[in-house]
Write a protein that holds these residues in place. Structure first.
Motif, mmCIF file in Angstrom:
data_model
loop_
_atom_site.group_PDB
_atom_site.id
_atom_site.type_symbol
_atom_site.label_atom_id
_atom_site.label_comp_id
_atom_site.label_asym_id
_atom_site.label_seq_id
_atom_site.Cartn_x
_atom_site.Cartn_y
_atom_site.Cartn_z
ATOM 1 N N HIS A 244 0.639 1.158 0.275
ATOM 2 C CA HIS A 244 -0.440 1.134 -0.733
ATOM 3 C C HIS A 244 0.154 0.308 -1.764
ATOM 4 O O HIS A 244 0.534 0.779 -3.047
ATOM 5 C CB HIS A 244 -0.707 2.553 -1.196
ATOM 6 N N PRO A 245 0.307 -0.994 -1.509
ATOM 7 C CA PRO A 245 0.763 -1.878 -2.683
ATOM 8 C C PRO A 245 -0.009 -1.688 -3.934
ATOM 9 O O PRO A 245 0.490 -2.389 -5.042
ATOM 10 C CB PRO A 245 0.712 -3.039 -2.097
ATOM 11 N N GLU A 246 -1.357 -1.289 -4.119
ATOM 12 C CA GLU A 246 -2.276 -1.301 -5.387
ATOM 13 C C GLU A 246 -1.729 -0.326 -6.141
ATOM 14 O O GLU A 246 -1.827 -0.175 -7.181
ATOM 15 C CB GLU A 246 -3.463 -1.012 -4.920
ATOM 16 N N ILE A 247 -0.548 0.715 -5.654
ATOM 17 C CA ILE A 247 -0.063 1.838 -6.723
ATOM 18 C C ILE A 247 1.007 1.109 -7.479
ATOM 19 O O ILE A 247 1.906 0.357 -6.983
ATOM 20 C CB ILE A 247 0.373 3.056 -5.742
ATOM 21 N N LYS A 248 0.794 1.094 -8.895
ATOM 22 C CA LYS A 248 1.790 0.069 -9.643
ATOM 23 C C LYS A 248 3.057 1.430 -9.941
ATOM 24 O O LYS A 248 2.569 2.431 -10.224
ATOM 25 C CB LYS A 248 1.047 -0.128 -11.059
#
Length: 206
Positions: free
Chosen positions: A27-31
């Motif tokens: 989940h690369p969208e999680i910063k």
């Protein structure tokens, strides 16, 4: 170890950490900032970190992934000490033992019974510390007793250690010619205390 509580504890912790790593990678969208995963042995006593290469990590603080309630973060723990008490009696033929024999088992039993029942694991909760007789073995001549002492307040934990030493002296006084030795060791400290010292070293507000 798969069929024991300890085995489940360790394996569940590893599974939780790897699941977290897998989720972040998928989940690369999680910063998030830099995430470092550290696996050590003997986490209960902290000895696994004795030779840890701290120069290879960049974090100042860590989270220990362990069992607990969902969304719960614990910010402190007990200070812990292990106390080993040795009782030495005097062996003598039972037929002529009066005034001569000193039974180390009797000494040890008196010692354990003198520990405050209101300050035992089965009688305390929340932030109350305790004395716990963990194991005992021996004969009427020599007995080894292991105690676990716990308290959130380090000063109170040290007072508990001192109380054990005073109880040892009292036991010797009640059983002439018998001997009691005490070896106490701090095992780990309240992580809140350690974090507070770390914050002060970094010039942060504790």
């Amino acid at each position: 170890m798969a069929n024991t509580l300890l085995g489940s504890d360790d394996k569940a912790g590893v599974a939780e950490i790897m699941s977290a790593a897998e989720y972040l990678l998928s989940h690369p969208e999680i910063k998030h900032g830099v995430v470092e995963f550290i696996f050590t042995s003997d986490e209960e006593t902290g000895a696994g970190m004795d030779t840890f290469p701290y120069d290879k990590i960049s974090c100042d603080y860590c989270y220990t992934i362990d069992g607990g309630k969902r969304y719960e973060i614990e910010s402190e723990c007990f200070n812990a000490a292990t106390v080993r008490v040795h009782f030495s009696g005097v062996s003598y033929h039972f037929g002529a033992a009066r005034g001569r024999l000193v039974n180390a088992l009797t000494m040890a039993a008196f010692f354990v019974n003198a520990l405050p029942q209101a300050e035992s694991p089965e009688a305390t909760d929340e932030r109350y510390g305790y004395y716990c007789a963990q194991s005992m073995s021996g004969t009427n001549t020599e007995v080894d007793l292991t105690l676990y002492l716990r308290d959130f307040d380090l000063e109170i934990l040290d007072r508990r250690i001192e109380a054990i030493k005073q109880l040892a002296a009292a036991t010797e006084a009640l059983y002439p010619n018998g001997a009691v030795s005490v070896d106490a060791k701090h095992i780990y400290y309240n992580m809140a205390l350690v974090a507070k010292k770390q914050a002060v070293c970094h010039g942060e507000s504790p």
